[in-house]
Motif scaffolding. Sequence first.
Motif, PDB file in Angstrom:
ATOM      1  N   SER A  73       0.812  -1.216   0.000  1.00 24.08           N
ATOM      2  CA  SER A  73       0.000   0.000   0.000  1.00 24.08           C
ATOM      3  C   SER A  73       0.845   1.265   0.000  1.00 24.08           C
ATOM      4  O   SER A  73       0.405   2.317  -0.467  1.00 24.08           O
ATOM      5  N   LYS A  80      -4.569   5.769  -5.077  1.00 23.08           N
ATOM      6  CA  LYS A  80      -5.634   5.648  -4.072  1.00 23.08           C
ATOM      7  C   LYS A  80      -6.954   6.262  -4.564  1.00 23.08           C
ATOM      8  O   LYS A  80      -8.026   5.658  -4.426  1.00 23.08           O
ATOM      9  N   ASP A  84     -10.335   4.121  -5.096  1.00 23.54           N
ATOM     10  CA  ASP A  84     -11.530   4.451  -4.311  1.00 23.54           C
ATOM     11  C   ASP A  84     -12.746   4.667  -5.221  1.00 23.54           C
ATOM     12  O   ASP A  84     -13.867   4.256  -4.897  1.00 23.54           O
ATOM     13  N   ARG A 114      -9.750  -3.863  -4.321  1.00 23.49           N
ATOM     14  CA  ARG A 114      -9.463  -4.045  -2.892  1.00 23.49           C
ATOM     15  C   ARG A 114      -8.115  -4.749  -2.689  1.00 23.49           C
ATOM     16  O   ARG A 114      -7.404  -4.468  -1.718  1.00 23.49           O
ATOM     17  N   LYS A 117      -5.497  -2.211  -2.905  1.00 21.51           N
ATOM     18  CA  LYS A 117      -5.510  -1.335  -1.732  1.00 21.51           C
ATOM     19  C   LYS A 117      -5.007  -2.078  -0.488  1.00 21.51           C
ATOM     20  O   LYS A 117      -4.965  -1.513   0.602  1.00 21.51           O
TER      21      LYS A 117
END
Length: 716
Positions: A73, A80, A84, A114, A117
């Motif tokens: 990450s 990001k 998102d 996901r 992330k």
Amino acid sequence: MIKKLLILVLGILVASCSQFSNSPTSKAWHNLNAKYNASIDAKDYYDYAIHKIDSSQIEDYSRTLPILHKIDSNHTVISKAELDEVIRLTSLVAERHSNSKHLDKAYLTLGKARVFKEDFYNAIEVFKYLNSNHKNEEYRDAGLIWLMRAYMENDEFNKAEAVAQEISQLNLSKANKADFYQIKGAYHQRKGETALAAVFLEEALKHMKKSTKKARGHFIAGQLFKELGKGSLARENWKKVVKNKPTYELEFNSGIALLLQASDLGANANASFAKMLEDRKNTDLKDKIYFKMAEAKAESGNYREAIKDFSTSVALAEDRNQKANAYLQIAEIYYGPLANYSSAAVYYDSTLQHMSRTFPNYEAVEDKSKSLTRFVSYQKVLRTEDSLQQLAQMNPLALEDKIEQMIKAEQAKEKRLSEEAAALKKEEENRAVSGNNRNTNSDGWLFYNQVRLTRARTEFIRKWGNRPLEDNWRRKEKEAGSISFKLEKGIVGVDDIEEDPGEIKRKEEEKRMAELETQKQAMISKIPTTPQQMAISRRKQEEAYYQLGKIYRLQFNEIENSKRTFAKLLSDFPNSQYEQEVLYFMALMAEDKNTNQWKSTLIEKYPFSGYARQLKRGEIEVTADTESNAARAYEDLYADYKKQNYQQALKKAETALYDYTGTSIEDKIAMLRIMLLAKTGNNNSYRIALMDFIRSYPSSNLKPRVSEMLAALTKK
């Protein structure tokens, strides 16, 4: 009436467009909205996020590249915002368009976002849900493939392998085969299974379309096959790199890899490297060319020339990681083939100054650097104390002459090393400038070449000083007509009084003699002239031999050097405080386990030590009878302790501790012995027993109490 009819029709239409309806109208409505209001945008955001992540990756071509970069990450944070947005859009499909045909695709994209992330828990749940509630088998298969990757990225390798077994039974599409085999190859690469990684990567490449991703895959396959010693397969893959839309850096490195694989690394290779250096396209890659030149020379055993080329790579490199790699290679040469540990320590330190903490081998390099620094310091202690002890045996007149010779020799050595360092630095600078100017016309105007301009200015300042731009800049005194203006001391027209050369020489000699005398006195003050000072000097040597022997054994894994160092310690320092541990190390390193003299000596001299018990522990088999006998012996000991028969109980405890080594109550017997030693007032044995307990029983419930007892003893 008409108004009521319109309301009724509108209500029917709204009802028919419910996401829970399977009517054609509802499906068409939700397919349309899911596709154009979420799915397309989500895919665009996802593709852009992955592009940003891939573009920011810095590839280290000095090592085998990872088939898939480990998701971190700290690195993927660059995307990001896009990730998102992918999560938001794909979630809308699940929440508002559950009867849409785009639902499976939305769940797959959501799970992938996901994963990037590093939200592995929720990603795994998404992929599991997709597997159980899919409408399209291709998306189900893709979900399982990414489930495997999520487990792999979360270091759950057993679960990843179980999913892989399930996937292998499926009839995958071409795209899914490419993804599955690539992830499977990355899985085996991370486990250190190079052969399997190469096989699965090669299988993945068969199903990939021509792209930069495929070019990178072929390059990595070449590296893996080279590791396996399969040169022909490595060359075959590197040749395919240029056919699959590679980046220039990929094409460049595959070309160098092919060159280094050539059978003749002599004049032809040097000519090829020289040609690469002259190519303007390689202006920003010269540090890497010199790095590869150095690697080729190191492989052929030409270590001194390799070090020079690695040094040039350092001078040319702007990237800190590239500098770190070059420094590391120099350090490895000094550490391995040249066995020059002091130089290796210096270059490992330089490596750490430039190496990023995220490097895979950062901790290993840091540990080796610390070990080498300690090793060199202890070697210096041995040499220093040995010299001082020899000087202590000399008569005063001979001692003074000897010290003077040593100081002069050290000064000459320092001067020589300084000159060699300066010459090497100048040579590196010249090579760096030569590398930068190789494509520059030497007849071109100086002021068009910033590198030559900077070099010329530096040379001018070195020769003339930083002089102002003015007339007659060469002259120390500026003349106007026939008058010379002297500014020194406010005197005009008066020449400086020059000091007598003989006087200057006399003062310089006096200064030199004074410095020499100061150095002599400083060295004489270090010579151990009293028994106490000699004991301190020998104590330093004892400690140095002990530490060097451990470093040889535990850090460098040099068994023979460790044996020689420990043997020297035992012979020069009888009854050393480290004797028990050294005997233990020597027993473990003994080649003939049947006639192990070191083990016999340890058990004979220190039968109750933790080291003796540790050797015995590996040879005995503890049975139920042994445990029962140990319990009875402990009860007998405790009864004597309660009756205050301390001396008698202590003898029994020491026997029981050795006889019942390996039993479940061994630590309790050792604890009772400690308490008996405290009662008998044997403080030295008591302290040793406390330290031995902490070392021998690290997981015992009694350890905290023993630690408190040792801390209380230390405060006294």
